[in-house]
Structures are given as structure tokens and as C-alpha cells.
Design a protein around this motif. Structure first.
Motif, PDB file in Angstrom:
ATOM      1  N   THR A   2     -11.951   7.705 -18.863  1.00  0.00           N
ATOM      2  CA  THR A   2     -11.245   8.911 -19.288  1.00  0.00           C
ATOM      3  C   THR A   2     -11.154   9.892 -18.118  1.00  0.00           C
ATOM      4  O   THR A   2     -11.942   9.802 -17.160  1.00  0.00           O
ATOM      5  CB  THR A   2     -11.985   9.598 -20.440  1.00  0.00           C
ATOM      6  OG1 THR A   2     -13.246  10.075 -19.944  1.00  0.00           O
ATOM      7  CG2 THR A   2     -12.184   8.664 -21.622  1.00  0.00           C
ATOM      8  N   PRO A   3     -10.240  10.849 -18.197  1.00  0.00           N
ATOM      9  CA  PRO A   3     -10.190  11.880 -17.160  1.00  0.00           C
ATOM     10  C   PRO A   3     -11.509  12.646 -17.042  1.00  0.00           C
ATOM     11  O   PRO A   3     -11.947  12.969 -15.929  1.00  0.00           O
ATOM     12  CB  PRO A   3      -9.061  12.805 -17.626  1.00  0.00           C
ATOM     13  CG  PRO A   3      -8.197  11.948 -18.483  1.00  0.00           C
ATOM     14  CD  PRO A   3      -9.125  10.968 -19.147  1.00  0.00           C
ATOM     15  N   GLU A   4     -12.153  12.897 -18.169  1.00  0.00           N
ATOM     16  CA  GLU A   4     -13.423  13.614 -18.151  1.00  0.00           C
ATOM     17  C   GLU A   4     -14.495  12.821 -17.408  1.00  0.00           C
ATOM     18  O   GLU A   4     -15.299  13.374 -16.655  1.00  0.00           O
ATOM     19  CB  GLU A   4     -13.899  13.913 -19.583  1.00  0.00           C
ATOM     20  CG  GLU A   4     -13.012  14.868 -20.340  1.00  0.00           C
ATOM     21  CD  GLU A   4     -11.726  14.223 -20.895  1.00  0.00           C
ATOM     22  OE1 GLU A   4     -11.653  12.972 -21.003  1.00  0.00           O
ATOM     23  OE2 GLU A   4     -10.791  14.979 -21.183  1.00  0.00           O
ATOM     24  N   ASP A  42      -4.315  14.505 -15.750  1.00  0.00           N
ATOM     25  CA  ASP A  42      -3.513  14.408 -16.973  1.00  0.00           C
ATOM     26  C   ASP A  42      -2.489  13.279 -16.916  1.00  0.00           C
ATOM     27  O   ASP A  42      -1.796  13.021 -17.898  1.00  0.00           O
ATOM     28  CB  ASP A  42      -2.786  15.732 -17.242  1.00  0.00           C
ATOM     29  CG  ASP A  42      -3.747  16.856 -17.573  1.00  0.00           C
ATOM     30  OD1 ASP A  42      -4.847  16.563 -18.091  1.00  0.00           O
ATOM     31  OD2 ASP A  42      -3.407  18.024 -17.319  1.00  0.00           O
ATOM     32  N   ALA A  43      -2.375  12.630 -15.780  1.00  0.00           N
ATOM     33  CA  ALA A  43      -1.353  11.590 -15.607  1.00  0.00           C
ATOM     34  C   ALA A  43      -1.734  10.303 -16.337  1.00  0.00           C
ATOM     35  O   ALA A  43      -2.904  10.004 -16.534  1.00  0.00           O
ATOM     36  CB  ALA A  43      -1.158  11.297 -14.128  1.00  0.00           C
ATOM     37  N   GLU A  44      -0.718   9.570 -16.722  1.00  0.00           N
ATOM     38  CA  GLU A  44      -0.916   8.235 -17.298  1.00  0.00           C
ATOM     39  C   GLU A  44      -0.009   7.266 -16.563  1.00  0.00           C
ATOM     40  O   GLU A  44       1.188   7.525 -16.453  1.00  0.00           O
ATOM     41  CB  GLU A  44      -0.590   8.248 -18.782  1.00  0.00           C
ATOM     42  CG  GLU A  44      -1.624   8.980 -19.593  1.00  0.00           C
ATOM     43  CD  GLU A  44      -1.403   8.834 -21.089  1.00  0.00           C
ATOM     44  OE1 GLU A  44      -0.823   7.808 -21.500  1.00  0.00           O
ATOM     45  OE2 GLU A  44      -1.802   9.727 -21.814  1.00  0.00           O
ATOM     46  N   PRO A  45      -0.546   6.216 -15.998  1.00  0.00           N
ATOM     47  CA  PRO A  45      -1.967   5.853 -16.017  1.00  0.00           C
ATOM     48  C   PRO A  45      -2.780   6.782 -15.107  1.00  0.00           C
ATOM     49  O   PRO A  45      -2.246   7.381 -14.181  1.00  0.00           O
ATOM     50  CB  PRO A  45      -1.975   4.426 -15.495  1.00  0.00           C
ATOM     51  CG  PRO A  45      -0.772   4.324 -14.617  1.00  0.00           C
ATOM     52  CD  PRO A  45       0.257   5.233 -15.253  1.00  0.00           C
ATOM     53  N   LEU A  46      -4.054   6.862 -15.400  1.00  0.00           N
ATOM     54  CA  LEU A  46      -4.964   7.707 -14.632  1.00  0.00           C
ATOM     55  C   LEU A  46      -5.229   7.054 -13.278  1.00  0.00           C
ATOM     56  O   LEU A  46      -5.669   5.909 -13.213  1.00  0.00           O
ATOM     57  CB  LEU A  46      -6.271   7.886 -15.412  1.00  0.00           C
ATOM     58  CG  LEU A  46      -7.340   8.760 -14.768  1.00  0.00           C
ATOM     59  CD1 LEU A  46      -6.805  10.171 -14.502  1.00  0.00           C
ATOM     60  CD2 LEU A  46      -8.580   8.802 -15.654  1.00  0.00           C
ATOM     61  N   LYS A  47      -4.941   7.803 -12.209  1.00  0.00           N
ATOM     62  CA  LYS A  47      -5.135   7.289 -10.847  1.00  0.00           C
ATOM     63  C   LYS A  47      -5.912   8.309 -10.035  1.00  0.00           C
ATOM     64  O   LYS A  47      -5.894   9.501 -10.336  1.00  0.00           O
ATOM     65  CB  LYS A  47      -3.788   7.035 -10.177  1.00  0.00           C
ATOM     66  CG  LYS A  47      -2.972   5.956 -10.842  1.00  0.00           C
ATOM     67  CD  LYS A  47      -1.660   5.732 -10.126  1.00  0.00           C
ATOM     68  CE  LYS A  47      -0.863   4.638 -10.823  1.00  0.00           C
ATOM     69  NZ  LYS A  47       0.372   4.343 -10.100  1.00  0.00           N
ATOM     70  N   VAL A  48      -6.558   7.823  -8.977  1.00  0.00           N
ATOM     71  CA  VAL A  48      -7.286   8.687  -8.065  1.00  0.00           C
ATOM     72  C   VAL A  48      -7.098   8.163  -6.641  1.00  0.00           C
ATOM     73  O   VAL A  48      -7.099   6.950  -6.419  1.00  0.00           O
ATOM     74  CB  VAL A  48      -8.791   8.777  -8.443  1.00  0.00           C
ATOM     75  CG1 VAL A  48      -9.480   7.428  -8.395  1.00  0.00           C
ATOM     76  CG2 VAL A  48      -9.512   9.798  -7.582  1.00  0.00           C
ATOM     77  N   ASN A  49      -6.888   9.064  -5.704  1.00  0.00           N
ATOM     78  CA  ASN A  49      -6.839   8.702  -4.286  1.00  0.00           C
ATOM     79  C   ASN A  49      -8.249   8.806  -3.733  1.00  0.00           C
ATOM     80  O   ASN A  49      -8.910   9.840  -3.917  1.00  0.00           O
ATOM     81  CB  ASN A  49      -5.915   9.640  -3.509  1.00  0.00           C
ATOM     82  CG  ASN A  49      -4.460   9.326  -3.706  1.00  0.00           C
ATOM     83  OD1 ASN A  49      -4.099   8.316  -4.291  1.00  0.00           O
ATOM     84  ND2 ASN A  49      -3.602  10.208  -3.219  1.00  0.00           N
ATOM     85  N   LEU A  50      -8.686   7.751  -3.048  1.00  0.00           N
ATOM     86  CA  LEU A  50     -10.032   7.702  -2.493  1.00  0.00           C
ATOM     87  C   LEU A  50      -9.997   7.234  -1.049  1.00  0.00           C
ATOM     88  O   LEU A  50      -9.236   6.320  -0.706  1.00  0.00           O
ATOM     89  CB  LEU A  50     -10.914   6.755  -3.307  1.00  0.00           C
ATOM     90  CG  LEU A  50     -11.143   7.141  -4.763  1.00  0.00           C
ATOM     91  CD1 LEU A  50     -11.799   6.003  -5.520  1.00  0.00           C
ATOM     92  CD2 LEU A  50     -11.974   8.411  -4.851  1.00  0.00           C
ATOM     93  N   LYS A  51     -10.837   7.819  -0.232  1.00  0.00           N
ATOM     94  CA  LYS A  51     -10.965   7.406   1.159  1.00  0.00           C
ATOM     95  C   LYS A  51     -11.635   6.035   1.197  1.00  0.00           C
ATOM     96  O   LYS A  51     -12.468   5.723   0.349  1.00  0.00           O
ATOM     97  CB  LYS A  51     -11.792   8.434   1.925  1.00  0.00           C
ATOM     98  CG  LYS A  51     -11.739   8.227   3.407  1.00  0.00           C
ATOM     99  CD  LYS A  51     -12.178   9.463   4.142  1.00  0.00           C
ATOM    100  CE  LYS A  51     -11.937   9.224   5.616  1.00  0.00           C
ATOM    101  NZ  LYS A  51     -11.528  10.388   6.314  1.00  0.00           N
ATOM    102  N   CYS A  52     -11.258   5.229   2.202  1.00  0.00           N
ATOM    103  CA  CYS A  52     -11.798   3.873   2.283  1.00  0.00           C
ATOM    104  C   CYS A  52     -11.825   3.424   3.736  1.00  0.00           C
ATOM    105  O   CYS A  52     -10.937   3.787   4.522  1.00  0.00           O
ATOM    106  CB  CYS A  52     -10.915   2.939   1.454  1.00  0.00           C
ATOM    107  SG  CYS A  52     -11.633   1.316   1.169  1.00  0.00           S
ATOM    108  N   ASP A  53     -12.824   2.651   4.092  1.00  0.00           N
ATOM    109  CA  ASP A  53     -12.853   2.021   5.410  1.00  0.00           C
ATOM    110  C   ASP A  53     -11.579   1.192   5.554  1.00  0.00           C
ATOM    111  O   ASP A  53     -11.206   0.472   4.627  1.00  0.00           O
ATOM    112  CB  ASP A  53     -14.095   1.128   5.512  1.00  0.00           C
ATOM    113  CG  ASP A  53     -14.101   0.336   6.793  1.00  0.00           C
ATOM    114  OD1 ASP A  53     -13.637  -0.826   6.773  1.00  0.00           O
ATOM    115  OD2 ASP A  53     -14.551   0.886   7.805  1.00  0.00           O
ATOM    116  N   PRO A  54     -10.862   1.287   6.677  1.00  0.00           N
ATOM    117  CA  PRO A  54      -9.580   0.586   6.816  1.00  0.00           C
ATOM    118  C   PRO A  54      -9.633  -0.915   6.530  1.00  0.00           C
ATOM    119  O   PRO A  54      -8.726  -1.457   5.891  1.00  0.00           O
ATOM    120  CB  PRO A  54      -9.174   0.861   8.265  1.00  0.00           C
ATOM    121  CG  PRO A  54      -9.818   2.166   8.585  1.00  0.00           C
ATOM    122  CD  PRO A  54     -11.139   2.140   7.845  1.00  0.00           C
TER     123      PRO A  54
END
Length: 117
Positions: A2-4, A42-54
Motif C-alpha cells: 500500500t502507499p502507507e 496516489d498513482a496506480e500502479p504504485l511506483k517508486v524511483n530508487l537509486k541503484c548500483d549501475p
């Protein structure tokens, strides 16, 4: 997920704060002013941008269709993660990895204060 729950996972990182520099619809999660997660909760689908080792970023994209190059971000260092397409445990690990990458770039005194040598 969930977003929460996504918000809680980001905010449980030591020193993490949430702010809204891009408007009220986009949550930005930072540690010591440095971004480690970005999401429109609040977006659907729920997405998140995350930093990552290349190197890991490329591997994760190949292994998981829910992980794509970072939307509006440096595609070498950021992934966009559709959290509805992954187990919660993996999302937690990806958030922790993003946070750890950001903390690793902070001065030693700050890392020690955050309990992350």
C-alpha cells in the motif's frame, strides 16, 4: 503493498524525512538532504524511483519486468519499481539499498551519526 506501507518503509530508515519539492502529489524521501526515493503515492500502479548500483540496475531490469530505467532520472543510477509487481520483502531491500548508497556518499561523521559506518 500500500502507499502507507511504502511511505513507512522509506521513513523507517535512520534520519529519513519526507518532503514535497515537486508539488503535493510527489513524495520525496531524503537523508541529510540527499534523495533516496521518489514516489507519487496516489498513482496506480504504485511506483517508486530508487537509486541503484549501475551493474545491479541492469541485472534487476533483466530479471524483473516490474523494474525499469528510472523515469525522469539518470537511467544509469536509478530504477523505477512497480511495487505491485514485486514481493514486499524485495521492495524493502531495494529501498534499503537505495538509502545505503546515498548514505555511503555522505561524510564519515554523518554516516557514524546515522549508525552506518
Amino acid at each position: 503493498m500500500t502507499p502507507e506501507r511504502l511511505r513507512a518503509l522509506c521513513l523507517e530508515q535512520n534520519g529519513a524525512v519526507e518532503d514535497f519539492p515537486f508539488g503535493p502529489d510527489t513524495s520525496v524521501f531524503r537523508v541529510e538532504g540527499k534523495l533516496f526515493a521518489l514516489s507519487s503515492l496516489d498513482a496506480e500502479p504504485l511506483k517508486v524511483n530508487l537509486k541503484c548500483d549501475p551493474d545491479d540496475a541492469v541485472r534487476l531490469r533483466e530479471e524483473h519486468p516490474a523494474i525499469t530505467p528510472g523515469y525522469h532520472m539518470n537511467k544509469r543510477h536509478w530504477n523505477t519499481v512497480d511495487v505491485t509487481g514485486l514481493p514486499d520483502r524485495m521492495v524493502r531491500e531495494l529501498i534499503e539499498d537505495s538509502y545505503d548508497l546515498v548514505v555511503a556518499g555522505l561524510p564519515k561523521a554523518v554516516r557514524l551519526r546515522l549508525d552506518r559506518p
